[in-house]
Design a protein around this motif. Structure first.
Motif, PDB file in Angstrom:
ATOM      1  N   MET A  23       0.844  -1.197   0.000  1.00 32.40           N
ATOM      2  CA  MET A  23       0.000   0.000   0.000  1.00 32.40           C
ATOM      3  C   MET A  23       0.881   1.251   0.000  1.00 32.40           C
ATOM      4  O   MET A  23       0.594   2.225  -0.701  1.00 32.40           O
ATOM      5  N   SER A 165      -4.868  -3.423  -0.440  1.00 29.33           N
ATOM      6  CA  SER A 165      -5.469  -3.452   0.886  1.00 29.33           C
ATOM      7  C   SER A 165      -5.032  -4.735   1.574  1.00 29.33           C
ATOM      8  O   SER A 165      -4.373  -5.579   0.971  1.00 29.33           O
ATOM      9  N   LYS A 187      -4.102  -8.926  -0.774  1.00 29.40           N
ATOM     10  CA  LYS A 187      -4.773  -8.883   0.517  1.00 29.40           C
ATOM     11  C   LYS A 187      -4.097  -9.780   1.557  1.00 29.40           C
ATOM     12  O   LYS A 187      -4.264  -9.589   2.758  1.00 29.40           O
TER      13      LYS A 187
END
Length: 248
Positions: A23, A165, A187
Motif C-alpha cells: 500500500m 489493501s 490482501k
C-alpha cells in the motif's frame, strides 16, 4: 481518478496511515511523499477461545464426522473467491470434509450457488456443507474454531482492480490458532510474510492440493505454521495496534 484524490489528500494531511508495504509503495508511485506515509498493521481481535464441547457442537451441526478434518472456506458466494477450484481439490483427500459459508454478493449469484451445490453433490457427496446465508461475527468465529484448516482460495486480481489493501477477515482468522492456506493476492501479503509455504498461486489446484495435504498430515509443519500465525496475531492485537496509533 484515485491517484489525483490520493495526492490531494496527502497534500492536506500530515500523516497517511496504511496497513502494508504494498500500500505504501502504491502511494509512492502515485507521487505521495514518503515522509507522510506510516505503516501500522490491521488489528487482530483476540477472542475468547471456545470450549471443546462448543467446537464439537459446531462440527456436528455441519455434519462433520469425528474421523474427518474440517476444511473451511467463507465469504461472498461469488466466482472470485475460488470456491470451485477448492471443490475440485478436496475430493482427492478422503478424510476431508468441506464447509463453505457465506451469502450471495448479488441476486445474479444464484446460479453460481446452484453450481456449487451441484459440484458438491457430484464430487463430494456426503462430505460437503454449504451455509448459504449471512454470518454474524460470532458465528464465523465458531466455524473457524471448529475447523482444522481455513482456506482463502481467491482467484487472481484483475490488473484493472486497485486492491491495495489487507484482509480484515484474515486478521479475524489469525486469532483462531488454525493453519490458514491462501492463494496469492495482495490482501494476504502478511500471511505470505509470516509463512510463505501456506500461500500458493491462484487457480493452481495441484499446489493447493499439495499444501492442504501437508497441513493435514505433517504434524511438525502444522505446529510450526500455527505457532507463527499465533505469534503474529499477538503482535498485531488491537491493544498493541492502538498504542501505535496513539504514538503516531
Amino acid at each position: 481518478d484515485i491517484r489525483w484524490f490520493n495526492r490531494m489528500l496527502a497534500n492536506k494531511t500530515d500523516t497517511l496511515i496504511v496497513h502494508s508495504s504494498p500500500m505504501k509503495e502504491e502511494l509512492l508511485s502515485q507521487g505521495v511523499s514518503p515522509d507522510k506515509i506510516l505503516i501500522i498493521p490491521h488489528g487482530t481481535k483476540i477472542p475468547f477461545r471456545g470450549e471443546e464441547a462448543g467446537r464439537e457442537a459446531t462440527r456436528a451441526a455441519c455434519g462433520v464426522p469425528h474421523n474427518m478434518k474440517m476444511v473451511l472456506a467463507f465469504g461472498f458466494l461469488e466466482p472470485d473467491k475460488g470456491f470451485e477450484e477448492l471443490m475440485m481439490v478436496v475430493p482427492r483427500m478422503r478424510k476431508a470434509f468441506l464447509v463453505i459459508a457465506g451469502e450471495k454478493a448479488s441476486k445474479d449469484d444464484g446460479q453460481f450457488v446452484d453450481r456449487l451445490l451441484a459440484i458438491g453433490d457430484f464430487q463430494l457427496e456426503d462430505r460437503f456443507k454449504l451455509i448459504n446465508r449471512y454470518l454474524a461475527e460470532n458465528e464465523l468465529l465458531q466455524l473457524m474454531a471448529a475447523s482444522d484448516v481455513i482456506v482463502m482460495p481467491y482467484r487472481p486480481v484483475s490488473p484493472d482492480d486497485m486492491h491495495y489493501s489487507v484482509s480484515g477477515v484474515l486478521h479475524l482468522a489469525l486469532s483462531q490458532g488454525r493453519p490458514i492456506v491462501a492463494c496469492s493476492n495482495p490482501k494476504f501479503v502478511e500471511l505470505e510474510n509470516i509463512i510463505p509455504e501456506l500461500v500458493v498461486p491462484s487457480m493452481d489446484p495441484r499446489a493447493l492440493n499439495s499444501v492442504l495435504k501437508k497441513v493435514m498430515t505433517d504434524a511438525p509443519f502444522r505446529k510450526l505454521a500455527v505457532a507463527k500465525i499465533s505469534k503474529y496475531a499477538e503482535e498485531t492485537s488491537w491493544e498493541k495496534v492502538a498504542r501505535q496509533y496513539v504514538k503516531a
